[in-house]
Design a protein around this motif. Structure first.
Motif, PDB file in Angstrom:
ATOM      1  N   TYR A 198       0.857  -1.193   0.000  1.00 41.66           N
ATOM      2  CA  TYR A 198       0.000   0.000   0.000  1.00 41.66           C
ATOM      3  C   TYR A 198       0.888   1.236   0.000  1.00 41.66           C
ATOM      4  O   TYR A 198       1.820   1.335   0.804  1.00 41.66           O
ATOM      5  N   ARG A 199       0.623   2.162  -0.922  1.00 43.44           N
ATOM      6  CA  ARG A 199       1.395   3.399  -1.000  1.00 43.44           C
ATOM      7  C   ARG A 199       0.769   4.422  -0.067  1.00 43.44           C
ATOM      8  O   ARG A 199      -0.298   4.962  -0.346  1.00 43.44           O
ATOM      9  N   PRO A 200       1.406   4.729   1.064  1.00 41.51           N
ATOM     10  CA  PRO A 200       0.822   5.671   2.023  1.00 41.51           C
ATOM     11  C   PRO A 200       0.981   7.116   1.566  1.00 41.51           C
ATOM     12  O   PRO A 200       1.757   7.425   0.656  1.00 41.51           O
ATOM     13  N   LEU A 201       0.234   8.006   2.207  1.00 40.46           N
ATOM     14  CA  LEU A 201       0.426   9.433   1.992  1.00 40.46           C
ATOM     15  C   LEU A 201       1.814   9.780   2.531  1.00 40.46           C
ATOM     16  O   LEU A 201       2.104   9.586   3.703  1.00 40.46           O
ATOM     17  N   ASP A 202       2.658  10.300   1.667  1.00 41.06           N
ATOM     18  CA  ASP A 202       4.081  10.478   1.991  1.00 41.06           C
ATOM     19  C   ASP A 202       4.436  11.961   2.026  1.00 41.06           C
ATOM     20  O   ASP A 202       4.411  12.643   1.008  1.00 41.06           O
ATOM     21  N   LEU A 203       4.749  12.469   3.224  1.00 41.94           N
ATOM     22  CA  LEU A 203       5.178  13.858   3.394  1.00 41.94           C
ATOM     23  C   LEU A 203       6.606  13.909   3.918  1.00 41.94           C
ATOM     24  O   LEU A 203       6.990  14.824   4.652  1.00 41.94           O
ATOM     25  N   SER A 204       7.413  12.951   3.524  1.00 42.94           N
ATOM     26  CA  SER A 204       8.779  12.831   4.029  1.00 42.94           C
ATOM     27  C   SER A 204       9.660  13.975   3.546  1.00 42.94           C
ATOM     28  O   SER A 204       9.439  14.550   2.473  1.00 42.94           O
ATOM     29  N   ILE A 205      10.670  14.291   4.359  1.00 41.06           N
ATOM     30  CA  ILE A 205      11.680  15.268   3.963  1.00 41.06           C
ATOM     31  C   ILE A 205      12.753  14.500   3.193  1.00 41.06           C
ATOM     32  O   ILE A 205      13.700  13.966   3.776  1.00 41.06           O
TER      33      ILE A 205
END
Length: 362
Positions: free
Chosen positions: A114-121
């Motif tokens: 599952y591709r999660p909502l990604d807000l990574s730096i």
């Protein structure tokens, strides 16, 4: 002058040394993954690789929202070397290679990604922050100088920044926009310095450089969309009239809106041209330098003579291309700013009435 030459030589030597170290790692296994090395350098990552040691990286924060709606914040070091943490891994294949995915066990024993909502730096995100900070520090240093010293001319680095500001403003913005130059100059000068800093930092391998920002089509697209918004949100009535009812024979715009469709299509081709021009030029320069360096290890299979010849030729052309890339960094920032100024200027046309008023005043 000596410092400038030293910095230039470091910018040339460090990329070559880093690419050589990366390629030599693959050579020890009997093969060189040229495609992997090129796309690894040009792409985005969840960590900032350490020069000369691509098995280690500077960890960055990963911020993701799982399928259940919970937020997870952890270091990218937990996912290095295909490790799994709290059900999250960096995919190496499938639909999302190189992205953080969540592995969810299914009742039938299979595992779904599952591709999660990604807000990574990520590396590119951090590089954007660094570039913005560098621009702010450079511009505010000139502002603070004039606040403290009045009209006294600055020196050294501040004088160089002031020279570039005057060159762009009086050489591009003022001649095209005229009396409206002051309205759009803050945006246009910001775009110029932002692109210039991103280009120059991309040529440096050591942190905080090395991120190929302007070689990322998503970033150049956002910059082009900013110009698109500035052009159309502040467009005059005459600009919009020329789009929906241009001065052409009636049969070209009614009953079939041929010219209107062409004009509307032209509105979107302008930001598309800005996007592709900057992206293609900067990415192409990086790819050429990496490819030329990798030729040394590709020709290693043909013997010592071929390796020696390839080394001399590759290094010579790589140095030449890096010098050209430094020049291109300035040129592409200038061209993007100039085209943005032209597009905004075209949207500020006031029609025949305004031209007649200007003539009368002159």
């Amino acid at each position: 002058m000596k410092r400038l030459l030293t910095i230039l030589m470091l910018c040339i030597a460090l990329p070559l040394a880093a690419f050589t170290a990366r390629a030599s790692e693959g050579e020890s296994d009997g093969s060189v993954d040229a495609k992997g090395i090129i796309f690894d350098h040009l792409g985005d990552r969840y960590g900032w690789e350490v020069p000369f040691n691509h098995h280690a990286s500077i960890p960055l924060p990963i911020i993701v929202r799982s399928q259940s709606g919970e937020w997870h914040i952890f270091s990218s070091a937990r996912l290095e070397h295909n490790a799994e943490y709290e059900g999250f891994v960096i995919a190496t294949e499938g639909s999302y290679p190189g992205k953080v995915v969540q592995r969810i066990a299914q009742p039938d024993g299979t595992v779904e990604e599952y591709r999660p909502l990604d807000l990574s730096i990520t590396k590119n995100v951090l590089a954007l922050f660094i570039s913005a900070l560098v621009v702010v520090l450079c511009i505010f240093s000139v502002r603070n100088w004039y606040r403290k010293n009045g009209l006294k001319a600055p020196r050294k680095g501040k004088a160089s920044i002031e020279f570039v500001v005057e060159f762009v403003y009086f050489g591009v913005i003022r001649p095209i926009l005229g009396k409206k130059a002051h309205k759009f100059a803050p945006y246009l000068l910001t775009v110029f310095f932002f692109i210039l800093v991103m280009n120059l930092l991309g040529l440096i391998v050591i942190f905080p450089g090395g991120a190929n920002l302007t070689g990322n089509v998503a970033i150049t697209l956002v910059l082009a969309l900013c110009t698109f918004l500035m052009t159309n949100l502040f467009g005059t009535k005459h600009y919009w009239k020329d789009i929906f009812w241009p001065d052409v024979p009636v049969w070209l715009k009614c009953p079939l809106p041929i010219m209107q469709l062409i004009e509307v299509f032209g509105m979107f081709t302008k930001p598309a041209a800005l996007t592709v021009r900057l992206f293609a030029n900067m990415m192409g320069g990086h790819m050429i330098v990496i490819t030329l360096t990798l030729l040394i290890f590709i020709f290693a299979a043909f013997g010592a003579v071929a390796t020696g010849g390839a080394t001399v030729i590759s290094i010579a052309f790589s140095v030449f291309m890096l010098v050209i890339d430094t020049l291109v960094s300035f040129i592409q920032a200038y061209v993007f700013t100039m085209l943005s100024t032209i597009f905004i200027g075209l949207a500020q046309e006031g029609g025949h009435e305004e031209h007649e008023t200007i003539k009368e005043n002159n």
